[in-house]
Design an enzyme around this catalytic site. Structure first.
Site, short mmCIF file in Angstrom:
data_model
loop_
_atom_site.label_atom_id
_atom_site.label_comp_id
_atom_site.label_asym_id
_atom_site.label_seq_id
_atom_site.Cartn_x
_atom_site.Cartn_y
_atom_site.Cartn_z
N ASP A 1 1.01 -1.29 0.04
CA ASP A 1 -0.10 0.13 0.05
C ASP A 1 0.94 1.32 -0.17
OD1 ASP A 1 -2.49 1.26 0.18
OD2 ASP A 1 -3.06 0.34 1.77
N ASP B 1 -10.90 1.70 -3.35
CA ASP B 1 -11.53 1.15 -1.95
C ASP B 1 -12.91 1.17 -2.03
OD1 ASP B 1 -9.24 0.73 -0.72
OD2 ASP B 1 -9.15 2.64 0.50
C1 DGJ Z 1 -6.01 1.51 1.86
C2 DGJ Z 1 -6.33 0.57 1.03
O1 DGJ Z 1 -7.02 0.73 -0.05
C3 DGJ Z 1 -7.32 -0.43 1.65
O2 DGJ Z 1 -7.77 -1.29 0.97
C4 DGJ Z 1 -6.46 -0.95 3.11
O3 DGJ Z 1 -5.79 -1.80 2.75
C5 DGJ Z 1 -6.18 0.34 3.99
N1 DGJ Z 1 -5.31 1.19 3.03
C6 DGJ Z 1 -5.57 -0.16 5.17
O4 DGJ Z 1 -4.94 0.85 5.88
#
Ligand code: DGJ
Length: 682
Positions: free
Chosen positions: A442, A504
């Protein structure tokens, strides 16, 4: 009149022709749909272009490397200087080295003391032309570079509109349609990573429907522009956006650009198919080939930071029972990570949540026959972390300015070898001691600064190098590129990663639009797509499990909710969707993809080829018509008959010619309902 040397590169359906000269950069004569073998422009533009009034005695046409201050008045390929000197560029010699379907164009400017090498590769399998540029400072003083285009390509005079993509967190790939006009069209990104709001690519449509596409293989700052030319054509250029002072080349030093990928096809679907083929050839799968994309369970929206080992083991058991194949433990597993305010950088398991480390959970997962994946965010550090307390100077900052946090975190300076060594060691310790075969990588913020002197590009290169170092040492590991959802989706990082977390936002209706943007540039097997919860955490909308599943199904399928809580008929339905995905994934992920809009909020997506197609039909809003539009299927053959089977319903036979021209009658669907069809040639 002399015959120039033509550099002709042919693909299956595209041709590029440059007019070469020993003393100048090659001129762009043609880039577009395939010409007949041996077709050339006939005469040299250099000798035959009529001279308009009030023009230079030699008015430069568009070359592969247009320079400043030498008779070219359009965008230059290079903006550079040595303390205010040597700011013009004109090749004094040019050598073209041809190697099959590739060519290296070696330009030397003896006046500015600059060498430029342009690499052109036309891949006939994908019809994608890849361009990159390397500049070497041959002078004896440093050369400040502000701009070095990766590629310069022409667009025909009937190019009329450009579609680029903007967006934000939870709303990636928003199509932005601009008409092409005599105003310069330009998109820039200065966020330090690929960004949610300026995907590095676009498509351009012409009057006759011919469509051109380009994308920049880079995960950092970038700029692209299209400018009208005096000869009626257009000039498309892409490169890194460089911060002031970012590139000062010492004598002998070189700057190499990332690659610009360009293609051309009869329509936007053709461009997407070409890009899919090109990206497929760049992906480095463990073992050399892609294995069927395993169904994921991701813990994020089901658990967030509330990790409880016993509950997660139950979750894994429940997940395996519905057919899930890879269990990805998201954020919240490492030392002190109870919310997003602390602990990034402290990459060891939280002793309260996991008193015996992650091994018991990982072994439980693999014992159930699933793979175990782990979330990391290596480039980041929270000020409240052991790492930051120990090495407070490892985060990027500019002296005298406050450090700007985002999601309470700062960005580590990966250009310091000790930082990458630390991150490598911490991740390697996990990979060496646990049965981890997958990392979700990430990156949850934009960069403000990148060091006292700007090092944005070096940061991207070091991130790539860290990923490569990890997969070299642990070649069985796949990596998912994520940046708060789709903030780092590009053809550059695609060489190091194996899946993109596209957004997300798991709301199925939002996802339809986001996924269509993604599929314009990237193949479906790299498209992380999860069946999310209802109501959706991002939008609050409630959609049926069937609709959510049918939207996620064409991508790399996952589930992102607490499957322990799904019971009865819903559980059976979830199992059945996962089983359906498994029967379809080989076809969904190997071939061509078409997307279409039948009007009246009826969107479709087809995967396969002329012989067999899986068709997804999505109705996003209730119909506004008495009778819904038919779905015209351009990929079918008019010479064949087809059996059309709506999933779970009666089949019917149709003529390909009819389905192509008049279309498949659409079934009655309510808003946020979908239907899948299998269409097989008889
Ligand atoms: C952002 C990501 O897009 C989510 O899927 C998740 O992994 C969160 N970060 C975790 O902090």
């Amino acid at each position: 009149m002399s015959q120039p040397d033509w550099l002709i590169l042919n693909g299956r359906f595209v041709t590029a022709i440059l007019e070469c000269s020993a003393t100048d950069a090659p001129l762009w004569r043609y880039w577009g749909p395939r010409l007949a073998d041996g077709a050339t422009p006939g005469a040299a533009l250099r000798e035959t272009r009529p001279l308009p009034t009030f023009s230079l005695d030699f008015d430069q046409p568009l070359s592969i490397f247009p320079g400043l201050g030498v008779g070219w008045f359009g965008q230059s390929a290079l903006l550079a200087h040595r303390a205010g000197e040597d700011w013009t560029f004109q090749a004094t010699s040019c050598l073209v080295e041809r190697d099959g379907n590739a060519a290296t164009i070696i330009l030397r400017d003896d006046v500015a003391a600059i060498d430029v090498e342009i690499l052109l590769k036309l891949d006939p399998a994908s019809d994608v032309l890849t361009l990159s540029t390397k500049l070497t400072n041959k002078g004896d003083q440093p050369l400040d570079v502000h701009w070095l285009a990766a590629g310069n390509v022409p667009l025909p005079s009937d190019a009329k509109a450009v579609r680029s993509y903007g967006g934000r967190h939870n709303g990636e790939f928003v199509a932005i349609d601009d008409p092409l006009s005599r105003s310069l069209w330009r998109r820039e990104n200065r966020r330090g990573l690929t960004s949610h709001d300026a995907f590095p690519g676009a498509i351009v449509t012409c009057d006759d429907g011919t469509t051109y596409g380009a994308q920049f293989a880079w995960s950092g700052n970038h700029a692209q522009q299209i400018e009208w030319l005096d000869d009626g054509r257009w000039h498309w250029q892409m490169g890194e956006w460089l911060a002031p002072g970012e590139v000062a080349l010492e004598p002998g030093e070189a700057l190499e650009t990332p690659e610009m990928l360009v293609t051309c096809a009869a329509d936007a679907n053709g461009v997407a198919q070409n890009f899919h083929a090109a990206i497929r050839s760049r992906t480095n799968w463990p073992g050399g080939t892609m294995k069927p994309r395993p169904v994921h369970l991701n813990t994020w929206e089901g658990f967030y930071f509330n990790h409880d080992e016993a509950a997660l083991k139950d979750l894994a058991t429940s997940a395996a029972e519905v057919g899930i194949e890879r269990f990805v433990l998201d954020d919240g597993w490492f030392a002190g990570r109870n919310d997003d305010r602390t602990s990034l950088g402290d990459w060891w398991p939280d002793a309260n949540k996991y008193p015996n480390g992650l091994k018991p959970l990982a072994d439980h997962v693999t014992g159930l026959g699933m793979e175990f994946g782990l979330w990391v965010e290596p480039e980041m550090v929270n000020p409240d972390s052991e790492l930051c307390r120990t090495y407070p100077d490892w985060a990027f900052c500019v002296q005298g300015r406050p450090a700007i946090t985002a999601r309470n975190q700062l960005v580590l300076d990966l250009t310091r070898p000790e930082v990458c060594d630390y991150l490598y060691q911490k991740i390697a310790d996990l990979l060496a001691t646990l049965p981890i075969s997958y990392l979700k990588w990430d990156h949850n913020r934009d960069l403000t600064v990148a060091g006292q002197r700007p090092k944005y590009r070096a940061q991207v290169q070091e991130a790539y190098a860290l990923m490569a170092r990890i997969t070299a040492a642990f070649p069985h590991v796949e990596i998912e590129a994520c940046a708060g959802g789709g903030g780092r989706i590009d053809a550059g990082i695609a060489r190091y990663t194996h899946r993109f977390w596209v957004s997300d936002n798991n709301d199925a209706t939002s996802r339809i639009a986001i996924q269509r943007g993604f599929l314009q540039f990237m193949p479906p097997e790299l498209m992380g797509a999860h069946i999310g919860a209802a109501p959706s955490h991002a939008t609050g909308r409630v959609q049926s499990l069937n609709f959510r599943s049918m939207v996620a199904l064409p991508g790399h399928l996952g589930v992102e909710f607490d499957v322990r809580k799904v019971e009865g008929a819903q559980r059976e339905a979830l199992k059945s969707w996962i089983a359906t995905y498994k029967t379809m994934r080989d076809q969904l992920h190997g071939g061509k993809v078409w997307t279409g809009d039948a009007g009246d909020s009826l969107l479709w997506q087809a995967h396969g080829d002329e012989g067999e197609v899986i068709l997804f039909l999505y109705r996003t809003l209730p119909t506004a018509l008495r009778y819904s539009p038919a779905i015209r299927l351009p990929m079918l053959s008019e010479k064949r008959r087809y059996r059309v089977t709506p999933l779970g319903k009666e089949a019917s036979d149709h003529d390909g010619a009819w389905l192509k021209a008049a279309g498949l009658p659409s079934p009655p669907l309510r808003g946020e309902q979908a239907q899948i069809f299998r269409i097989i040639a008889l």
